[in-house]
Scaffold this motif. Structure first.
Motif, PDB file in Angstrom:
ATOM      1  N   TRP A 227      12.113  46.481  13.823  1.00 56.84           N
ATOM      2  CA  TRP A 227      13.424  47.049  13.498  1.00 56.84           C
ATOM      3  C   TRP A 227      13.316  48.016  12.316  1.00 56.84           C
ATOM      4  O   TRP A 227      13.906  49.094  12.323  1.00 56.84           O
ATOM      5  CB  TRP A 227      14.419  45.937  13.176  1.00 56.84           C
ATOM      6  CG  TRP A 227      15.793  46.476  12.926  1.00 56.84           C
ATOM      7  CD1 TRP A 227      16.319  46.880  11.731  1.00 56.84           C
ATOM      8  CD2 TRP A 227      16.805  46.737  13.916  1.00 56.84           C
ATOM      9  NE1 TRP A 227      17.587  47.367  11.897  1.00 56.84           N
ATOM     10  CE2 TRP A 227      17.911  47.289  13.222  1.00 56.84           C
ATOM     11  CE3 TRP A 227      16.879  46.545  15.286  1.00 56.84           C
ATOM     12  CZ2 TRP A 227      19.090  47.649  13.878  1.00 56.84           C
ATOM     13  CZ3 TRP A 227      18.048  46.904  15.947  1.00 56.84           C
ATOM     14  CH2 TRP A 227      19.133  47.452  15.252  1.00 56.84           C
ATOM     15  N   ARG A 278      22.591  43.472  14.986  1.00 55.29           N
ATOM     16  CA  ARG A 278      21.318  42.973  15.514  1.00 55.29           C
ATOM     17  C   ARG A 278      21.516  41.672  16.290  1.00 55.29           C
ATOM     18  O   ARG A 278      20.818  41.413  17.265  1.00 55.29           O
ATOM     19  CB  ARG A 278      20.330  42.773  14.368  1.00 55.29           C
ATOM     20  CG  ARG A 278      19.856  44.076  13.729  1.00 55.29           C
ATOM     21  CD  ARG A 278      18.792  43.823  12.674  1.00 55.29           C
ATOM     22  NE  ARG A 278      17.601  43.201  13.258  1.00 55.29           N
ATOM     23  CZ  ARG A 278      16.553  42.790  12.549  1.00 55.29           C
ATOM     24  NH1 ARG A 278      16.560  42.930  11.232  1.00 55.29           N
ATOM     25  NH2 ARG A 278      15.516  42.245  13.138  1.00 55.29           N
ATOM     26  N   SER A 313      19.690  50.347  17.996  1.00 50.67           N
ATOM     27  CA  SER A 313      18.849  49.435  18.764  1.00 50.67           C
ATOM     28  C   SER A 313      18.343  50.092  20.031  1.00 50.67           C
ATOM     29  O   SER A 313      19.063  50.862  20.683  1.00 50.67           O
ATOM     30  CB  SER A 313      19.646  48.169  19.126  1.00 50.67           C
ATOM     31  OG  SER A 313      18.962  47.400  20.083  1.00 50.67           O
TER      32      SER A 313
END
Length: 391
Positions: A227, A278, A313
């Motif tokens: 990430w 997330r 994402s």
């Protein structure tokens, strides 16, 4: 020189060796029918410590290995409560145990729950659900979970008065439904035992999320590193684009947060905003940030977003591109912030931060002015998603 090199290398080797030991999956064998109940000593959500001996007077003991985050475990909560209520006066003790290492959970595994699996989160769940039975934490050592061989959540073990295992497996055939479906295996086992009869079905497969063993922490570290490596982008936002965001002609639940680099509460809540994104990235949920900073401060905005790892994402990129967009981070380029407010939420009073949740079709179902409570934000998201997918 050689000694200094060796002293520098050997600690690293020790660390690497230790890490490899932690990361290595351990074989887990589920307790066999007829086996004795392994002892345990575990802290409960009430601050007390519990052992097997605390239930020595019970005619039967039901151990439910479960957790907070798993949708299967969440769906089973009412059934565990009902088991306790229906059998407590018959001499049956019901105990719930969470064997998950809460630090072995990736954030995207928490997208079906308001809470994680820490002991503090367990206390919140027990209070909200009104648990009147012990809810114990085994995530620190996982000794009890390994001893019983609990492989999923939930996984139920039923013992007789001599603490011999008479049944292990699932509660019924309902899977993630909150309703009772199929064969009530646990109740059948208890009824047979209390009547002095053999248990008809002794073993079933315990369907549910896998136990989060400590060796899975490496996967969490890898996920966090991946990430952190994602690019952070920032796009200009005009009033017409703002209107399209509010219209939300997608299938996603849209969380929009208005903020500024000069707003203390905005800065304070931002990490929780990214964590929420997330958590829900595997579900039809996205988080959009809109900075009200002057356009001349764009570099400052970009620097802050990067420091917060406010990335897009990989699971959201496709849907964003489909809309003709490139980012979920924006800086408003219009001259009048009234136009921004009217475009997205006319009830916004202008104070920062301000957060809204917009459903597909453009309906605002939740709004909060000022620093939000992360639990309440997640509760609103999960509540909406449960309304679509729950039973």
């Amino acid at each position: 020189m050689r000694l200094r090199l060796l002293s520098a290398v050997y600690p690293l080797m020790a660390i690497a060796t230790s890490a490899s030991l932690i990361a290595k999956p351990e074989p887990v064998k589920t307790l066999a029918i007829g086996a004795d109940a392994p002892d345990f000593s575990l802290p409960g959500v009430d601050g007390k410590n519990y052992t097997l001996k605390d239930y020595s007077e019970a005619k039967a003991l039901v151990l439910v290995f479960t957790c907070n985050h798993c949708p299967d475990a969440r769906a089973a909560r009412g059934k565990v409560i009902a088991l306790h209520e229906d059998y407590k006066d018959k001499g049956v003790a019901v105990v719930a145990i969470s064997g998950n290492d809460d630090k072995a959970l990736r954030l995207d595994e928490l997208g079906y729950s308001v809470y994680g699996d820490s002991l503090e989160d367990m206390k919140n769940v027990a209070k909200e659900e009104g648990y009147k039975f012990a809810y114990l934490y085994d995530g620190l050592t996982q000794k009890a979970t390994k001893a019983y061989g609990a492989v999923s959540t939930p996984h139920v073990f039923v013992f007789d008065a001599e603490r011999k295992l008479r049944y292990q497996g699932r509660i019924d055939d309902a899977r993630r439904s909150r309703a009772n479906k199929g064969t009530p295996y646990v109740r059948e086992a208890l009824d047979a035992m209390l009547a002095g009869q053999p248990v008809k079905t002794e073993t079933t497969r315990p369907f549910g999320c896998s136990t989060k063993w400590s060796w899975k922490r490496d996967a969490v570290a890898e996920d966090n590193a991946n990430w952190k490596a994602l690019p952070v982008t920032l796009e200009d936002l005009d009033t017409e684009t703002a209107k399209s965001l509010a219209a939300n002609k997608t299938e996603k639940l849209r969380v929009i947060n208005f903020w500024s680099t000069t707003c203390g509460p905005c800065i304070a809540e931002f990490p929780e905003l990214i964590e929420t994104y997330r958590r829900f990235q595997n579900r039809p949920v996205e988080v959009i940030t809109i900075s009200s900073d002057p356009v001349k401060d764009r570099a400052k905005v970009e620097k802050f977003l990067t420091s917060q790892q406010a990335a897009l994402s990989r699971r959201t990129i496709g849907s964003v591109k489909k809309e003709g967009r490139k980012s979920n981070n924006y800086i408003y380029t219009g001259d009048n912030l009234d136009h921004l407010a009217e475009a997205i939420d006319a009830k916004w009073n202008g104070a920062l931060p301000h957060t809204v949740i917009i459903t597909p079709g453009g309906k605002v179902i939740w709004r909060h002015n000022g620093r939000f409570d992360a639990v309440e934000l997640r509760r609103a998201i999960v509540g909406y998603l449960d309304g679509l997918t729950g039973e």
